[in-house]
Write a protein that holds these residues in place. Structure first.
Motif, mmCIF file in Angstrom:
data_model
loop_
_atom_site.group_PDB
_atom_site.id
_atom_site.type_symbol
_atom_site.label_atom_id
_atom_site.label_comp_id
_atom_site.label_asym_id
_atom_site.label_seq_id
_atom_site.Cartn_x
_atom_site.Cartn_y
_atom_site.Cartn_z
ATOM 1 N N MET A 1 -3.124 9.711 -5.443
ATOM 2 C CA MET A 1 -3.104 9.005 -4.216
ATOM 3 C C MET A 1 -2.377 9.723 -3.159
ATOM 4 O O MET A 1 -2.649 9.575 -2.085
ATOM 5 C CB MET A 1 -2.984 7.336 -4.181
ATOM 6 N N LYS A 2 -1.245 9.934 -3.434
ATOM 7 C CA LYS A 2 -0.186 10.864 -2.891
ATOM 8 C C LYS A 2 -0.938 12.073 -2.230
ATOM 9 O O LYS A 2 -0.797 12.273 -1.221
ATOM 10 C CB LYS A 2 1.015 11.214 -3.531
ATOM 11 N N GLU A 3 -1.675 12.659 -3.044
ATOM 12 C CA GLU A 3 -2.141 13.919 -2.542
ATOM 13 C C GLU A 3 -3.356 13.709 -1.483
ATOM 14 O O GLU A 3 -3.375 14.380 -0.568
ATOM 15 C CB GLU A 3 -2.797 14.744 -3.649
ATOM 16 N N ALA A 4 -4.128 12.591 -1.883
ATOM 17 C CA ALA A 4 -5.074 12.264 -0.941
ATOM 18 C C ALA A 4 -4.677 11.547 0.399
ATOM 19 O O ALA A 4 -5.114 12.194 1.377
ATOM 20 C CB ALA A 4 -5.962 11.170 -1.624
ATOM 21 N N GLY A 5 -3.596 11.039 0.293
ATOM 22 C CA GLY A 5 -3.173 10.617 1.498
ATOM 23 C C GLY A 5 -2.578 11.535 2.519
ATOM 24 O O GLY A 5 -2.650 11.617 3.680
ATOM 25 N N ALA A 6 -1.973 12.708 1.744
ATOM 26 C CA ALA A 6 -1.373 13.596 2.386
ATOM 27 C C ALA A 6 -2.308 14.474 3.301
ATOM 28 O O ALA A 6 -2.118 14.986 4.418
ATOM 29 C CB ALA A 6 -0.543 14.470 1.592
ATOM 30 N N LEU A 7 -3.366 14.714 2.573
ATOM 31 C CA LEU A 7 -4.782 15.430 3.331
ATOM 32 C C LEU A 7 -5.341 14.508 4.668
ATOM 33 O O LEU A 7 -5.637 15.256 5.331
ATOM 34 C CB LEU A 7 -5.982 15.328 2.002
ATOM 35 N N LEU A 8 -5.075 13.326 4.534
ATOM 36 C CA LEU A 8 -5.634 12.361 5.579
ATOM 37 C C LEU A 8 -4.569 11.990 6.529
ATOM 38 O O LEU A 8 -4.865 11.415 7.510
ATOM 39 C CB LEU A 8 -6.243 11.106 4.991
ATOM 40 N N GLY A 9 -3.208 12.496 6.283
ATOM 41 C CA GLY A 9 -2.500 12.257 7.140
ATOM 42 C C GLY A 9 -1.795 10.739 7.194
ATOM 43 O O GLY A 9 -1.015 10.096 7.947
ATOM 44 N N ILE A 10 -1.969 9.956 5.982
ATOM 45 C CA ILE A 10 -1.555 8.541 5.706
ATOM 46 C C ILE A 10 -0.584 8.889 4.517
ATOM 47 O O ILE A 10 -1.009 9.114 3.350
ATOM 48 C CB ILE A 10 -2.817 7.861 5.427
ATOM 49 N N ARG A 11 0.572 8.495 4.747
ATOM 50 C CA ARG A 11 1.597 8.771 3.642
ATOM 51 C C ARG A 11 1.577 7.440 2.633
ATOM 52 O O ARG A 11 1.650 6.213 3.085
ATOM 53 C CB ARG A 11 2.967 8.856 4.356
ATOM 54 N N LEU A 12 1.688 7.661 1.416
ATOM 55 C CA LEU A 12 1.788 6.815 0.513
ATOM 56 C C LEU A 12 3.439 6.710 0.240
ATOM 57 O O LEU A 12 3.946 7.509 -0.483
ATOM 58 C CB LEU A 12 1.406 7.125 -0.897
ATOM 59 N N LEU A 13 3.883 5.415 0.823
ATOM 60 C CA LEU A 13 5.318 5.165 0.859
ATOM 61 C C LEU A 13 5.948 4.935 -0.441
ATOM 62 O O LEU A 13 6.935 5.267 -0.814
ATOM 63 C CB LEU A 13 5.868 4.089 1.919
ATOM 64 N N ASP A 14 5.119 3.917 -1.320
ATOM 65 C CA ASP A 14 5.561 3.636 -2.653
ATOM 66 C C ASP A 14 4.440 3.051 -3.260
ATOM 67 O O ASP A 14 3.362 2.759 -2.822
ATOM 68 C CB ASP A 14 6.649 2.382 -2.344
ATOM 69 N N HIS A 15 4.523 2.832 -4.689
ATOM 70 C CA HIS A 15 3.658 2.180 -5.544
ATOM 71 C C HIS A 15 4.545 1.173 -6.441
ATOM 72 O O HIS A 15 5.270 1.512 -7.133
ATOM 73 C CB HIS A 15 2.827 3.128 -6.459
ATOM 74 N N ILE A 16 4.157 0.074 -6.374
ATOM 75 C CA ILE A 16 5.204 -1.066 -6.996
ATOM 76 C C ILE A 16 4.407 -1.841 -7.806
ATOM 77 O O ILE A 16 3.203 -2.122 -7.718
ATOM 78 C CB ILE A 16 5.913 -2.052 -5.878
ATOM 79 N N ILE A 17 4.857 -1.848 -9.192
ATOM 80 C CA ILE A 17 4.398 -2.650 -10.296
ATOM 81 C C ILE A 17 5.152 -4.072 -10.306
ATOM 82 O O ILE A 17 6.244 -3.719 -10.459
ATOM 83 C CB ILE A 17 4.108 -1.659 -11.588
ATOM 84 N N ILE A 18 4.408 -5.045 -10.358
ATOM 85 C CA ILE A 18 4.953 -6.361 -10.455
ATOM 86 C C ILE A 18 4.798 -6.818 -12.117
ATOM 87 O O ILE A 18 3.652 -6.681 -12.485
ATOM 88 C CB ILE A 18 4.159 -7.296 -9.598
ATOM 89 N N GLY A 19 5.950 -7.102 -12.535
ATOM 90 C CA GLY A 19 6.049 -7.813 -13.979
ATOM 91 C C GLY A 19 6.359 -9.119 -13.842
ATOM 92 O O GLY A 19 6.599 -9.934 -12.795
ATOM 93 N N ASN A 20 7.002 -9.732 -14.999
ATOM 94 C CA ASN A 20 7.596 -11.060 -14.735
ATOM 95 C C ASN A 20 8.834 -10.835 -14.567
ATOM 96 O O ASN A 20 9.723 -10.865 -15.422
ATOM 97 C CB ASN A 20 7.263 -11.957 -16.235
ATOM 98 N N GLN A 21 9.363 -11.330 -13.217
ATOM 99 C CA GLN A 21 10.517 -11.284 -12.766
ATOM 100 C C GLN A 21 11.001 -9.965 -12.715
ATOM 101 O O GLN A 21 12.421 -9.787 -12.898
ATOM 102 C CB GLN A 21 11.361 -12.034 -13.089
#
Length: 230
Positions: free
Chosen positions: A199-219
């Motif tokens: 996703m980071k590579e694809a976003g860079a090609l389109l000029g849309i930056r992937l700022l973060d990827h956050i995974i939610i667990g239990n608390q």
């Protein structure tokens, strides 16, 4: 066993009267729940029913009750379809209030801890995996939150094309990916890591930056940005 009617309780022990005299903050979880339930069963008044329901939903108590589905609620003795729907609506209302408060306090979505707080109560109890896309403008304020997929534990189905078509549709300058782990452990899998890099590579090609990827667990949460991976 014959139930003791609410009007037979001392005035200070009746949830409605206690709320009127001392305010809702003075009520226990069981008393608040009794007010929401309004009526009990043939063998229990509403307060006795509330106490039993909370005991059956330990260790999380009220929070655990609010995250049950309608069929699960209706399996509890004393909860029919109407009471179950009422409890679902109360739970949804509380989640919306919480998200509204968090969102008002996080005008700029750049801090992983605050972003995870925004999604935590919605996602940490889910039994299915969901992937959400946060789309941001030049000031990092939220334009839109879109659900990309639900119901699979294989993130390979989330293609960059599908995600960035959505981002382009809303003229997003940057995006943040959010997904949950039903196991409660937010540690990223190899597939999570592979998908993030893709996703980071694809976003860079389109000029849309992937700022973060956050995974939610239990608390708990995992941020690729905080760990220096993004």
């Amino acid at each position: 066993m014959e139930r003791r009617k609410m009007k037979e309780l001392p005035c200070e022990d009746r949830p409605y009267e206690k709320c009127a005299a001392q305010g809702p903050e003075a009520l226990t979880d069981a008393e608040l729940l009794a007010v929401m339930l309004r009526t009990g069963t043939r063998g229990e008044n509403s307060l006795e029913l509330a106490k039993r329901l909370l005991a059956e939903c330990q260790p999380e108590g009220l929070l655990g009750l609010m995250h049950l589905s309608l069929p699960e609620l209706m399996e509890l003795r004393g909860i029919g379809r109407v009471k179950g729907i009422e409890l679902l609506c109360v739970g949804e209302l509380s989640r919306r209030i919480w998200k509204s408060v968090v969102r008002d306090n996080v005008p700029v979505f750049t801090d992983a801890a605050r972003i995870s707080s925004y999604y935590m109560e919605d996602m940490r109890h889910m039994e299915q995996e969901e992937l959400h896309l946060m789309m941001l403008n030049t000031k990092n304020t939220l334009i839109r939150d879109s659900l990309i997929f639900r119901g699979t534990v294989n993130l390979s189905v989330a293609s960059p094309r599908e995600i960035f078509i959505e981002a382009l549709r809303y003229h997003a300058v940057s995006v943040i990916l959010i997904h949950n782990h039903p196991s409660g452990d937010p540690s990223p899998s190899r597939e999570d890591q592979r998908m993030t890099a893709q996703m980071k590579e694809a976003g860079a090609l389109l000029g849309i930056r992937l700022l973060d990827h956050i995974i939610i667990g239990n608390q708990a949460y995992f941020s690729f940005k905080e760990r220096g991976i993004l």
